[in-house]
Design a protein around this motif. Structure first.
Motif, PDB file in Angstrom:
ATOM      1  N   ILE A 118       0.839  -1.201   0.000  1.00 24.13           N
ATOM      2  CA  ILE A 118       0.000   0.000   0.000  1.00 24.13           C
ATOM      3  C   ILE A 118       0.875   1.253   0.000  1.00 24.13           C
ATOM      4  O   ILE A 118       0.518   2.267  -0.611  1.00 24.13           O
ATOM      5  CB  ILE A 118      -0.939  -0.012   1.222  1.00 24.13           C
ATOM      6  N   ALA A 119       2.022   1.197   0.658  1.00 21.46           N
ATOM      7  CA  ALA A 119       2.933   2.347   0.632  1.00 21.46           C
ATOM      8  C   ALA A 119       3.441   2.600  -0.785  1.00 21.46           C
ATOM      9  O   ALA A 119       3.569   3.754  -1.214  1.00 21.46           O
ATOM     10  CB  ALA A 119       4.102   2.106   1.581  1.00 21.46           C
ATOM     11  N   VAL A 120       3.719   1.528  -1.517  1.00 18.80           N
ATOM     12  CA  VAL A 120       4.194   1.680  -2.899  1.00 18.80           C
ATOM     13  C   VAL A 120       3.115   2.325  -3.771  1.00 18.80           C
ATOM     14  O   VAL A 120       3.374   3.282  -4.500  1.00 18.80           O
ATOM     15  CB  VAL A 120       4.617   0.315  -3.472  1.00 18.80           C
ATOM     16  N   VAL A 121       1.894   1.790  -3.687  1.00 16.34           N
ATOM     17  CA  VAL A 121       0.828   2.357  -4.522  1.00 16.34           C
ATOM     18  C   VAL A 121       0.503   3.778  -4.069  1.00 16.34           C
ATOM     19  O   VAL A 121       0.201   4.658  -4.884  1.00 16.34           O
ATOM     20  CB  VAL A 121      -0.431   1.444  -4.481  1.00 16.34           C
ATOM     21  N   GLY A 122       0.620   4.056  -2.758  1.00 13.81           N
ATOM     22  CA  GLY A 122       0.427   5.418  -2.273  1.00 13.81           C
ATOM     23  C   GLY A 122       1.485   6.368  -2.816  1.00 13.81           C
ATOM     24  O   GLY A 122       1.188   7.525  -3.134  1.00 13.81           O
ATOM     25  N   GLY A 123       2.716   5.867  -2.958  1.00  9.57           N
ATOM     26  CA  GLY A 123       3.773   6.679  -3.568  1.00  9.57           C
ATOM     27  C   GLY A 123       3.471   7.004  -5.019  1.00  9.57           C
ATOM     28  O   GLY A 123       3.738   8.125  -5.484  1.00  9.57           O
ATOM     29  N   PHE A 124       2.907   6.032  -5.735  1.00  5.71           N
ATOM     30  CA  PHE A 124       2.507   6.288  -7.128  1.00  5.71           C
ATOM     31  C   PHE A 124       1.479   7.414  -7.194  1.00  5.71           C
ATOM     32  O   PHE A 124       1.582   8.332  -8.027  1.00  5.71           O
ATOM     33  CB  PHE A 124       1.918   5.025  -7.761  1.00  5.71           C
ATOM     34  N   PHE A 125       0.476   7.345  -6.324  1.00  7.31           N
ATOM     35  CA  PHE A 125      -0.580   8.353  -6.340  1.00  7.31           C
ATOM     36  C   PHE A 125      -0.029   9.729  -5.963  1.00  7.31           C
ATOM     37  O   PHE A 125      -0.447  10.752  -6.519  1.00  7.31           O
ATOM     38  CB  PHE A 125      -1.707   7.968  -5.380  1.00  7.31           C
ATOM     39  N   PHE A 126       0.901   9.766  -5.010  1.00  6.07           N
ATOM     40  CA  PHE A 126       1.482  11.050  -4.613  1.00  6.07           C
ATOM     41  C   PHE A 126       2.273  11.664  -5.776  1.00  6.07           C
ATOM     42  O   PHE A 126       2.228  12.874  -5.997  1.00  6.07           O
ATOM     43  CB  PHE A 126       2.385  10.871  -3.403  1.00  6.07           C
ATOM     44  N   ALA A 127       2.966  10.812  -6.530  1.00  8.66           N
ATOM     45  CA  ALA A 127       3.715  11.315  -7.687  1.00  8.66           C
ATOM     46  C   ALA A 127       2.768  11.928  -8.715  1.00  8.66           C
ATOM     47  O   ALA A 127       3.046  13.006  -9.268  1.00  8.66           O
ATOM     48  CB  ALA A 127       4.524  10.182  -8.308  1.00  8.66           C
TER      49      ALA A 127
END
Length: 459
Positions: free
Chosen positions: A27-36
């Motif tokens: 979830i942290a990885v996908v959250g990083g994608f969304f933040f980018a």
């Protein structure tokens, strides 16, 4: 993302009885994608609707998390604790999410003004028709899945071109109707207080209706047929503001669907697949272990979930065939209950409402029709799949946007959201007035327009 982390943690506690130290990494990885992507939006579309991206990110994040939950359920009990984070449906969906967000960012980078795409309307319309028809002309082994010819399959790779065709066709519909709206708005006679168009103006609607019937015949898919025809009719209604077009569209579609059902009773005929789906819809419990098995299991899952659900990780999604695709809403419904499903539907409704708000606020007619069509298309797709799962309408095989596994749907729908972000940015961007040069005494300096002195007078 906090909600998604809580959901994932509850799934692990329920399924494994403990929380692994790295349960949050996916979830942290996908959250990083969304933040980018959020940063891209802030720089390239600073006035875009701030609600769209978080709402879609929540749905996409829940989809990734629930697909991993399905992976855990299908793994052997001894292997669940060691299941790699980036494996199975969840891992693939994470990869597709990255690709989809890159495409959305690319669209925002290369399309700085939504009106630019109108220059390529006819090219995109032709490309959309070609994308729709490619699976229809391919042999069944390269295009057919569960009776519907919607795919292009080469080895382990598969793509659903119709997902991208809907975006191309929407651009063409919006451009065409902007140019023809005055003609299509003319009325010939009033019936029961409703102004109906002239007979000679019915050509475009009949042509798109015939196109949707051809999709139903050759691709054997009601959902895709309904989606394309619905897109055109609603865009036409937005352009002309005449409810008579909605009535004509509904009569044409339901008349065609009923005729297809009557003709489908012929074994091996062009409408046989539609007839079978209609029969399953009318009475799925007539054959609950064969043809009606998927729908019956989906209904049982919704019934088991009740109002509050069995809790994340407490259901049995492996009992539902293709739960990762067509029936992910039923699998989620078992675990989050009716209240949870209503919350998800409200998020979809919020996205559609924000799209329609952008359509109302944008200043150009092309942008209004395109944003309205994009928002409605997303809402119609949700209605079609949820209606099929809940036995409101026959099953259509459409994917639930942002939740279901699959790259084609995810990429196309993120591009749809990116276009809505671009249009909402144009709608909310303040109009900057050109300052008027003045002399030291305060009087305006005459400007020159085509060689003539001109003074700009502002109220």
């Amino acid at each position: 993302m906090a909600l998604v982390v809580i959901f994932s943690g509850t799934v692990e506690l329920t399924v494994l009885g403990t929380l692994r130290p790295d349960f949050w990494v996916q979830i942290a990885v996908v959250g990083g994608f969304f933040f980018a992507l959020h940063m891209v939006v802030r720089f390239l579309a600073p006035y875009a609707d701030p609600v769209l991206l978080p709402a879609v990110a929540l749905l996409n994040g829940l989809g990734v998390s629930f697909l991993r939950r399905i992976d855990m359920d299908r793994a052997e009990a001894a292997e669940r604790a060691e299941l790699p984070i980036f494996s199975g449906f969840g891992g693939r969906q994470l990869a597709w999410t990255l690709i989809a967000l890159v495409l959305a960012a690319a669209l925002l980078i290369f399309i700085r003004d939504h009106r630019v795409v109108s220059r390529y309307a006819y090219t995109l319309g032709l490309a959309g028709i070609i994308l729709v028809m490619i699976p229809a002309v391919l042999p069944a082994k390269y295009s057919e899945v569960y009776g519907a010819k919607l795919w292009i399959k080469v080895g382990s790779f598969s793509i659903q071109p119709g997902e991208f065709a809907k975006l191309a066709l929407l651009v063409f519909f919006a451009y065409y109707l902007v140019r023809k709206r005055e003609v299509l708005s003319l009325a010939s006679r009033r019936v029961l207080g409703i102004d109906f168009p002239r007979g000679r103006d019915l050509g475009p609607v009949v042509a798109v209706w015939l196109f949707s019937v051809l999709v139903l015949v050759f691709e054997k898919d009601l959902g895709t047929s309904l989606l394309y025809f619905g897109m055109f009719v609603v865009t036409l209604y937005i352009a002309t503001e005449r409810s008579s077009w909605l009535i004509i569209g509904l009569l044409l579609f339901f008349g065609g669907a009923y005729l297809a059902y009557l003709l489908g009773s012929t074994v091996g005929g062009p409408f046989a697949n539609f007839y079978l789906r209609a029969e399953i819809w009318l009475d799925p419990f007539n054959d609950p272990y064969e043809d009606g098995f998927q729908l019956v299991q989906g209904l049982l899952a919704l019934g088991t979930g009740g109002l509050f659900g069995t809790g994340p990780g407490g259901g049995q999604p492996d009992k539902i065939p293709e739960v990762q695709n067509d029936f992910i809403f039923a699998g989620l419904g078992e675990e989050i209950g009716l209240f949870g499903l209503v919350a998800l539907l409200l998020i979809y409704l919020l996205i559609v409402e924000r799209g329609l708000r952008a359509a109302l606020a944008v200043r150009d007619s092309f942008g209004k029709l395109l944003a309205g069509g994009l928002a409605f298309t997303l809402g119609l797709q949700v209605f079609v799949i949820v209606g099929g799962i809940s036995k409101l309408i026959p099953l259509t095989g459409q994917t639930t946007p942002f939740l279901s596994a699959g790259g084609s749907s995810l990429m196309a729908n993120w591009m749809l959201v990116a276009m809505l972000l671009r249009i909402s940015d144009a709608a909310n961007r303040p109009v900057t007035a050109t300052p008027v040069a003045r002399t030291s005494g305060g009087s305006p300096v005459p400007a020159k327009l085509h060689g003539a002195e001109t003074e700009v007078i502002r109220p």
